[in-house]
Design a protein around this motif. Structure first.
Motif, PDB file in Angstrom:
ATOM      1  N   GLY A   1      46.918  37.427  33.036  1.00 20.99           N
ATOM      2  CA  GLY A   1      46.283  36.376  32.258  1.00 20.99           C
ATOM      3  C   GLY A   1      45.265  35.577  33.033  1.00 20.99           C
ATOM      4  N   ARG A   2      45.220  35.734  34.349  1.00 16.11           N
ATOM      5  CA  ARG A   2      44.255  34.991  35.171  1.00 16.11           C
ATOM      6  C   ARG A   2      43.256  35.922  35.858  1.00 16.11           C
ATOM      7  NH1 ARG A   2      45.920  32.275  39.541  1.00 16.11           N
ATOM      8  NH2 ARG A   2      47.702  33.654  39.956  1.00 16.11           N
ATOM      9  N   PHE A   3      43.718  37.095  36.267  1.00 22.72           N
ATOM     10  CA  PHE A   3      42.866  38.058  36.967  1.00 22.72           C
ATOM     11  C   PHE A   3      42.542  39.228  36.044  1.00 22.72           C
ATOM     12  CE2 PHE A   3      44.419  37.184  41.612  1.00 22.72           C
ATOM     13  CZ  PHE A   3      44.189  35.826  41.421  1.00 22.72           C
ATOM     14  N   THR A   4      41.345  39.771  36.217  1.00 26.07           N
ATOM     15  CA  THR A   4      40.936  40.942  35.463  1.00 26.07           C
ATOM     16  C   THR A   4      40.294  41.949  36.404  1.00 26.07           C
ATOM     17  OG1 THR A   4      40.495  39.606  33.479  1.00 26.07           O
ATOM     18  CG2 THR A   4      39.547  41.818  33.555  1.00 26.07           C
ATOM     19  N   ILE A   5      40.802  43.177  36.366  1.00 27.02           N
ATOM     20  CA  ILE A   5      40.233  44.246  37.179  1.00 27.02           C
ATOM     21  C   ILE A   5      39.352  45.111  36.295  1.00 27.02           C
ATOM     22  CG2 ILE A   5      42.178  45.835  36.847  1.00 27.02           C
ATOM     23  CD1 ILE A   5      41.785  46.671  39.816  1.00 27.02           C
ATOM     24  N   SER A   6      38.241  45.555  36.844  1.00 27.58           N
ATOM     25  CA  SER A   6      37.341  46.430  36.098  1.00 27.58           C
ATOM     26  C   SER A   6      36.681  47.408  37.058  1.00 27.58           C
ATOM     27  CB  SER A   6      36.276  45.607  35.363  1.00 27.58           C
ATOM     28  OG  SER A   6      35.485  44.862  36.262  1.00 27.58           O
ATOM     29  N   ARG A   7      36.089  48.422  36.487  1.00 28.73           N
ATOM     30  CA  ARG A   7      35.541  49.500  37.321  1.00 28.73           C
ATOM     31  C   ARG A   7      34.208  49.957  36.754  1.00 28.73           C
ATOM     32  NH1 ARG A   7      39.326  54.317  39.536  1.00 28.73           N
ATOM     33  NH2 ARG A   7      37.776  55.473  40.745  1.00 28.73           N
ATOM     34  N   ASP A   8      33.219  50.060  37.614  1.00 26.87           N
ATOM     35  CA  ASP A   8      31.923  50.623  37.263  1.00 26.87           C
ATOM     36  C   ASP A   8      31.861  52.013  37.883  1.00 26.87           C
ATOM     37  OD1 ASP A   8      29.229  51.381  37.156  1.00 26.87           O
ATOM     38  OD2 ASP A   8      28.555  49.309  37.182  1.00 26.87           O
ATOM     39  N   LYS A   9      32.056  53.034  37.062  1.00 23.27           N
ATOM     40  CA  LYS A   9      32.125  54.393  37.576  1.00 23.27           C
ATOM     41  C   LYS A   9      30.791  54.846  38.168  1.00 23.27           C
ATOM     42  CE  LYS A   9      34.132  57.371  34.902  1.00 23.27           C
ATOM     43  NZ  LYS A   9      34.467  58.076  33.647  1.00 23.27           N
ATOM     44  N   ALA A  10      29.708  54.413  37.555  1.00 25.03           N
ATOM     45  CA  ALA A  10      28.391  54.822  38.038  1.00 25.03           C
ATOM     46  C   ALA A  10      28.125  54.298  39.435  1.00 25.03           C
ATOM     47  CB  ALA A  10      27.314  54.343  37.079  1.00 25.03           C
ATOM     48  N   LYS A  11      28.673  53.126  39.743  1.00 23.28           N
ATOM     49  CA  LYS A  11      28.457  52.519  41.058  1.00 23.28           C
ATOM     50  C   LYS A  11      29.627  52.743  42.002  1.00 23.28           C
ATOM     51  CE  LYS A  11      25.517  48.770  39.324  1.00 23.28           C
ATOM     52  NZ  LYS A  11      25.345  47.298  39.221  1.00 23.28           N
ATOM     53  N   ASN A  12      30.670  53.427  41.536  1.00 26.89           N
ATOM     54  CA  ASN A  12      31.866  53.623  42.371  1.00 26.89           C
ATOM     55  C   ASN A  12      32.365  52.279  42.904  1.00 26.89           C
ATOM     56  OD1 ASN A  12      32.463  56.310  42.191  1.00 26.89           O
ATOM     57  ND2 ASN A  12      31.478  56.890  44.095  1.00 26.89           N
ATOM     58  N   THR A  13      32.385  51.294  42.047  1.00 22.51           N
ATOM     59  CA  THR A  13      32.754  49.945  42.462  1.00 22.51           C
ATOM     60  C   THR A  13      33.844  49.394  41.550  1.00 22.51           C
ATOM     61  OG1 THR A  13      30.531  49.523  43.332  1.00 22.51           O
ATOM     62  CG2 THR A  13      31.888  47.599  42.832  1.00 22.51           C
ATOM     63  N   VAL A  14      34.787  48.690  42.150  1.00 21.94           N
ATOM     64  CA  VAL A  14      35.837  48.020  41.396  1.00 21.94           C
ATOM     65  C   VAL A  14      35.707  46.516  41.636  1.00 21.94           C
ATOM     66  CG1 VAL A  14      37.553  48.243  43.245  1.00 21.94           C
ATOM     67  CG2 VAL A  14      38.299  47.960  40.873  1.00 21.94           C
ATOM     68  N   TYR A  15      35.965  45.748  40.596  1.00 22.60           N
ATOM     69  CA  TYR A  15      35.835  44.294  40.668  1.00 22.60           C
ATOM     70  C   TYR A  15      37.179  43.643  40.351  1.00 22.60           C
ATOM     71  CZ  TYR A  15      30.945  45.643  40.119  1.00 22.60           C
ATOM     72  OH  TYR A  15      29.719  46.239  40.270  1.00 22.60           O
TER      73      TYR A  15
END
Length: 125
Positions: free
Chosen positions: A66-80
């Protein structure tokens, strides 16, 4: 070999937000599960969040739901990792991790295949 480079840590007041980034090298990293762990002095490294290779499946530790959100940009091979409503107890070194298997919220640090160098997050009260 997968190399992980984190960025985005820093000092923030309680209630504030930070976004961590982790850039993964190597084309094969696109098939890995990527995630975040954290470690504070005197404590074991603990799971925070994970996202699968497609970016459509995510898991979180109860303490950050509820406070943190993980996401992924596959094109950039980056996770946030978007961290909102930060608390002093979130203070830790945050590590990006990669694994060839999906463990969900049961991902323990012993099961990680690769690690980043870590980035410090400090939340002041």
């Amino acid at each position: 070999q997968v190399q992980l480079v984190e960025s985005g840590g820093g000092l923030v007041q309680a209630g504030g937000s930070l976004r961590l980034s982790c850039a993964a090298s190597a084309r094969t990293s696109s098939t890995f599960v990527l995630g975040w762990f954290r470690q504070s002095p005197g404590k074991e490294r603990e799971f925070v969040a994970a996202v699968n290779w497609s970016g459509l499946n995510a898991a979180y530790a109860d303490s950050v739901k509820g406070r943190f959100t993980i996401s992924r940009d596959k094109a950039k091979n980056t996770v946030y990792l978007q961290m909102n409503s930060l608390k002093p107890e979130d203070t830790a070194v945050y590590y990006c991790a990669a694994s060839g298997w999906w463990y969900g919220s049961g991902w323990s640090h012993e099961r990680s295949d690769y690690w980043g160098q870590g980035t410090q997050v400090t939340v002041s009260s």
